[in-house]
Scaffold this motif. Structure first.
Motif, PDB file in Angstrom:
ATOM      1  N   ASN A  22      58.174  20.376  58.559  1.00 15.64           N
ATOM      2  CA  ASN A  22      59.120  20.134  57.670  1.00 15.64           C
ATOM      3  C   ASN A  22      58.328  20.103  56.155  1.00 15.64           C
ATOM      4  OD1 ASN A  22      60.785  18.522  55.748  1.00 15.64           O
ATOM      5  ND2 ASN A  22      61.818  17.526  57.208  1.00 15.64           N
ATOM      6  N   VAL A  23      58.597  21.035  55.573  1.00 16.85           N
ATOM      7  CA  VAL A  23      57.856  21.323  54.214  1.00 16.85           C
ATOM      8  C   VAL A  23      58.243  20.602  52.945  1.00 16.85           C
ATOM      9  CG1 VAL A  23      57.116  23.466  55.184  1.00 16.85           C
ATOM     10  CG2 VAL A  23      59.096  23.235  53.677  1.00 16.85           C
ATOM     11  N   LEU A  24      59.422  19.929  53.237  1.00 16.86           N
ATOM     12  CA  LEU A  24      59.986  19.347  51.967  1.00 16.86           C
ATOM     13  C   LEU A  24      60.105  20.094  50.653  1.00 16.86           C
ATOM     14  CD1 LEU A  24      61.077  16.340  51.123  1.00 16.86           C
ATOM     15  CD2 LEU A  24      58.728  15.937  50.169  1.00 16.86           C
ATOM     16  N   HIS A  25      60.505  21.178  50.761  1.00 19.57           N
ATOM     17  CA  HIS A  25      60.785  22.317  49.816  1.00 19.57           C
ATOM     18  C   HIS A  25      59.365  22.511  48.942  1.00 19.57           C
ATOM     19  CE1 HIS A  25      62.253  18.773  47.623  1.00 19.57           C
ATOM     20  NE2 HIS A  25      61.439  19.002  46.681  1.00 19.57           N
ATOM     21  N   GLY A  26      58.207  22.530  49.793  1.00 16.15           N
ATOM     22  CA  GLY A  26      56.881  22.725  49.300  1.00 16.15           C
ATOM     23  C   GLY A  26      56.560  21.507  48.160  1.00 16.15           C
ATOM     24  N   ARG A  27      57.068  20.514  48.283  1.00 20.53           N
ATOM     25  CA  ARG A  27      56.695  19.589  47.311  1.00 20.53           C
ATOM     26  C   ARG A  27      55.396  18.791  47.672  1.00 20.53           C
ATOM     27  NH1 ARG A  27      60.520  14.514  45.975  1.00 20.53           N
ATOM     28  NH2 ARG A  27      59.653  13.542  44.408  1.00 20.53           N
ATOM     29  N   PRO A  28      54.478  18.851  46.435  1.00 19.04           N
ATOM     30  CA  PRO A  28      53.128  18.357  46.640  1.00 19.04           C
ATOM     31  C   PRO A  28      53.256  16.753  46.803  1.00 19.04           C
ATOM     32  CG  PRO A  28      53.071  19.933  44.797  1.00 19.04           C
ATOM     33  CD  PRO A  28      54.461  19.575  45.344  1.00 19.04           C
ATOM     34  N   LEU A  29      52.424  16.117  47.432  1.00 20.66           N
ATOM     35  CA  LEU A  29      52.409  14.668  47.644  1.00 20.66           C
ATOM     36  C   LEU A  29      51.013  14.217  47.979  1.00 20.66           C
ATOM     37  CD1 LEU A  29      55.438  13.934  50.255  1.00 20.66           C
ATOM     38  CD2 LEU A  29      55.236  13.377  47.758  1.00 20.66           C
ATOM     39  N   PRO A  30      50.430  13.188  47.651  1.00 21.68           N
ATOM     40  CA  PRO A  30      51.191  12.204  47.307  1.00 21.68           C
ATOM     41  C   PRO A  30      51.606  11.962  45.894  1.00 21.68           C
ATOM     42  CG  PRO A  30      48.832  11.580  47.220  1.00 21.68           C
ATOM     43  CD  PRO A  30      49.043  12.869  47.857  1.00 21.68           C
ATOM     44  N   THR A  31      51.421  12.869  44.968  1.00 27.13           N
ATOM     45  CA  THR A  31      51.679  12.635  43.647  1.00 27.13           C
ATOM     46  C   THR A  31      53.189  12.710  43.574  1.00 27.13           C
ATOM     47  OG1 THR A  31      51.599  15.288  43.344  1.00 27.13           O
ATOM     48  CG2 THR A  31      49.661  13.806  43.024  1.00 27.13           C
ATOM     49  N   GLY A  32      53.755  13.592  44.301  1.00 28.79           N
ATOM     50  CA  GLY A  32      55.724  13.623  44.440  1.00 28.79           C
ATOM     51  C   GLY A  32      55.849  14.448  43.257  1.00 28.79           C
ATOM     52  N   ARG A  33      54.860  15.231  42.668  1.00 25.91           N
ATOM     53  CA  ARG A  33      55.421  16.100  41.587  1.00 25.91           C
ATOM     54  C   ARG A  33      56.032  17.323  42.298  1.00 25.91           C
ATOM     55  NH1 ARG A  33      50.335  15.132  39.610  1.00 25.91           N
ATOM     56  NH2 ARG A  33      49.686  17.161  40.381  1.00 25.91           N
ATOM     57  N   PRO A  34      57.364  17.835  41.824  1.00 30.55           N
ATOM     58  CA  PRO A  34      57.905  18.874  42.061  1.00 30.55           C
ATOM     59  C   PRO A  34      57.142  20.208  41.855  1.00 30.55           C
ATOM     60  CG  PRO A  34      59.035  18.351  40.228  1.00 30.55           C
ATOM     61  CD  PRO A  34      58.084  17.265  40.639  1.00 30.55           C
ATOM     62  N   PRO A 288      47.208  18.961  61.037  1.00 26.42           N
ATOM     63  CA  PRO A 288      46.508  18.851  59.686  1.00 26.42           C
ATOM     64  C   PRO A 288      47.089  18.322  58.587  1.00 26.42           C
ATOM     65  CG  PRO A 288      47.214  21.104  60.269  1.00 26.42           C
ATOM     66  CD  PRO A 288      47.653  20.184  61.384  1.00 26.42           C
ATOM     67  N   ALA A 289      46.240  17.792  57.539  1.00 24.33           N
ATOM     68  CA  ALA A 289      46.915  17.660  56.322  1.00 24.33           C
ATOM     69  C   ALA A 289      46.988  18.876  55.431  1.00 24.33           C
ATOM     70  CB  ALA A 289      45.859  16.768  55.559  1.00 24.33           C
ATOM     71  N   THR A 290      47.878  19.016  54.758  1.00 21.63           N
ATOM     72  CA  THR A 290      48.260  20.334  54.124  1.00 21.63           C
ATOM     73  C   THR A 290      48.424  20.188  52.327  1.00 21.63           C
ATOM     74  OG1 THR A 290      50.739  20.258  54.098  1.00 21.63           O
ATOM     75  CG2 THR A 290      49.339  21.340  55.914  1.00 21.63           C
ATOM     76  N   GLY A 291      48.624  18.831  52.106  1.00 23.04           N
ATOM     77  CA  GLY A 291      48.862  18.567  50.684  1.00 23.04           C
ATOM     78  C   GLY A 291      50.227  18.730  50.178  1.00 23.04           C
ATOM     79  N   ILE A 292      51.059  19.100  51.027  1.00 18.97           N
ATOM     80  CA  ILE A 292      52.475  19.120  50.827  1.00 18.97           C
ATOM     81  C   ILE A 292      53.330  18.383  51.659  1.00 18.97           C
ATOM     82  CG2 ILE A 292      52.449  21.385  49.588  1.00 18.97           C
ATOM     83  CD1 ILE A 292      54.102  22.544  52.093  1.00 18.97           C
ATOM     84  N   SER A 293      54.415  17.902  51.363  1.00 19.68           N
ATOM     85  CA  SER A 293      55.415  17.200  52.251  1.00 19.68           C
ATOM     86  C   SER A 293      54.885  15.916  52.591  1.00 19.68           C
ATOM     87  CB  SER A 293      55.753  18.196  53.441  1.00 19.68           C
ATOM     88  OG  SER A 293      56.741  17.572  54.496  1.00 19.68           O
ATOM     89  N   ASP A 294      56.128  15.079  53.103  1.00 19.68           N
ATOM     90  CA  ASP A 294      55.983  13.763  53.629  1.00 19.68           C
ATOM     91  C   ASP A 294      55.607  14.024  55.146  1.00 19.68           C
ATOM     92  OD1 ASP A 294      58.448  14.526  53.991  1.00 19.68           O
ATOM     93  OD2 ASP A 294      59.269  12.707  53.773  1.00 19.68           O
ATOM     94  N   HIS A 295      55.862  15.070  55.822  1.00 18.27           N
ATOM     95  CA  HIS A 295      55.599  15.192  57.103  1.00 18.27           C
ATOM     96  C   HIS A 295      54.275  16.137  57.275  1.00 18.27           C
ATOM     97  CE1 HIS A 295      59.600  14.587  58.967  1.00 18.27           C
ATOM     98  NE2 HIS A 295      59.794  14.299  57.767  1.00 18.27           N
ATOM     99  N   ARG A 296      53.551  15.776  58.284  1.00 21.50           N
ATOM    100  CA  ARG A 296      52.307  16.582  58.802  1.00 21.50           C
ATOM    101  C   ARG A 296      52.820  17.861  59.652  1.00 21.50           C
ATOM    102  NH1 ARG A 296      46.431  14.131  59.063  1.00 21.50           N
ATOM    103  NH2 ARG A 296      46.617  12.939  57.203  1.00 21.50           N
ATOM    104  N   PRO A 297      52.286  19.092  59.664  1.00 23.46           N
ATOM    105  CA  PRO A 297      52.856  20.014  60.678  1.00 23.46           C
ATOM    106  C   PRO A 297      52.221  19.704  62.089  1.00 23.46           C
ATOM    107  CG  PRO A 297      50.894  20.826  59.348  1.00 23.46           C
ATOM    108  CD  PRO A 297      51.443  19.479  58.582  1.00 23.46           C
ATOM    109  N   LEU A 298      52.949  20.278  63.024  1.00 21.99           N
ATOM    110  CA  LEU A 298      52.469  20.013  64.334  1.00 21.99           C
ATOM    111  C   LEU A 298      52.272  21.383  64.955  1.00 21.99           C
ATOM    112  CD1 LEU A 298      51.871  18.460  67.226  1.00 21.99           C
ATOM    113  CD2 LEU A 298      54.445  18.598  67.596  1.00 21.99           C
TER     114      LEU A 298
END
Length: 304
Positions: A22-34, A288-298
């Motif tokens: 679930n990529v959350l439209h590619g949104r970087p987190l934890p900054t939350g900036r679109p 793995p941590a990817t730098g985007i989304s509030d989910h991690r990929p499985l």
């Protein structure tokens, strides 16, 4: 000799890497900036994230198509190009524009479900939408898509980048299935994103299970189920009126590992389940941590 034994004889099975995200439209987190529209999509956070997964079959949820917040690009096409997975389809859960002040503004002229593919990647005149995608390294025999109606009531949820709880209305969802030519023969992969409303998502999962009955086994479901832990497996193994499972073992969890929230996972919303495979067929599970989304990929490997 049962179906599984016949399949094993005379085939060359190998490890297939499966992933759901679930990529959350590619949104970087934890900054939350679109994402900035100025970012080159092929080198942006979403492209880098999906490339790092090195998947053979990849299910993606919460993808944008032609939304301003994500650079007015077809994110499914960006992901497919980055990952080198040229067999892909994107299914719109709904056509709407994402706005900062009014949320989703639906387009009443467009159907809730429309399937787009590589031939549509350069069509910039289409209506913006939001949905899911399924990407494959293997040839595809057949594609199928299904719309899932939203629950009538919303729920208070924690939203990425917002303090406290936000009342969120449910939206239509989609399921996207592909019959793939795997290394050991055909199998069916299904990308899903279920409702966050308890009970409603259970009904959606049962509907998907029955919808894919008759497609070539093994069956593999990948996605954000919005159901925790063992619940998806329990639901899928509930007897149905006409269901004949592809395997006497029924549906099995291929991985039990937390995926949410991304910064410190404590619960599993994202799952890969299968029927028609052995209980020891899966290995190499990682989130793995990817730098985007509030989910991690499985990510995992499955002997197919």
């Amino acid at each position: 000799m049962n179906q599984q034994s016949r399949r094993d004889q005379g085939t060359r099975r190998r490890r297939v890497r499966l992933a759901t995200f679930n990529v959350l439209h590619g949104r970087p987190l934890p900054t939350g900036r679109p994402l900035s529209p100025a970012v080159e999509p092929a080198e942006g956070p979403l492209a880098r994230a999906v490339l790092s997964l090195d998947a053979d079959v990849l299910a993606l949820q919460e993808l944008d198509r032609l939304q301003e917040r994500s650079g007015v690009v077809d994110q499914a096409s960006v992901a497919a190009d980055a990952a080198g997975l040229q067999q892909w389809r994107y299914a719109s859960a709904f056509h709407a524009r994402s706005t900062a002040d009014r949320g989703w503004v639906l387009d009443p002229a467009e159907p809730g479900l429309r399937v787009y593919g590589p031939q549509d990647a350069d069509s910039a005149t289409d209506v913006p939408s939001h949905g899911i995608a399924l990407l494959s390294r293997f040839p595809v025999r057949e594609w199928r898509a299904r719309r899932l109606a939203p629950a009538p009531l919303g729920m208070p949820l924690r939203m990425a980048g917002r303090p406290g709880l936000t009342l969120v209305r449910d939206q239509p969802r989609a399921a996207l299935a592909a019959v793939l030519e795997g290394p050991g023969g055909p199998f069916t992969a299904v990308a899903v994103h279920l409702s966050f409303v308890p009970g409603w998502n259970v009904g959606q999962l049962l509907a998907i299970r029955d919808w894919i009955t008759g497609l070539p086994a093994p069956h593999v479901l990948l996605g954000d189920f919005n159901l925790i832990g063992a619940l998806p497996r329990v639901v899928l193994n509930v007897p149905g009126k006409t269901r004949v499972p592809p395997s006497p073992r029924g549906w099995i969890d291929l991985a039990r590992v937390p995926t949410y929230p991304a910064h410190r996972p404590v619960v599993q919303f994202d799952h890969v389940l299968a029927t028609g495979v052995g209980v020891a067929a899966a290995s190499g599970t990682r989130t793995p941590a990817t730098g985007i989304s509030d989910h991690r990929p499985l990510v995992l490997e499955l002997n197919l």
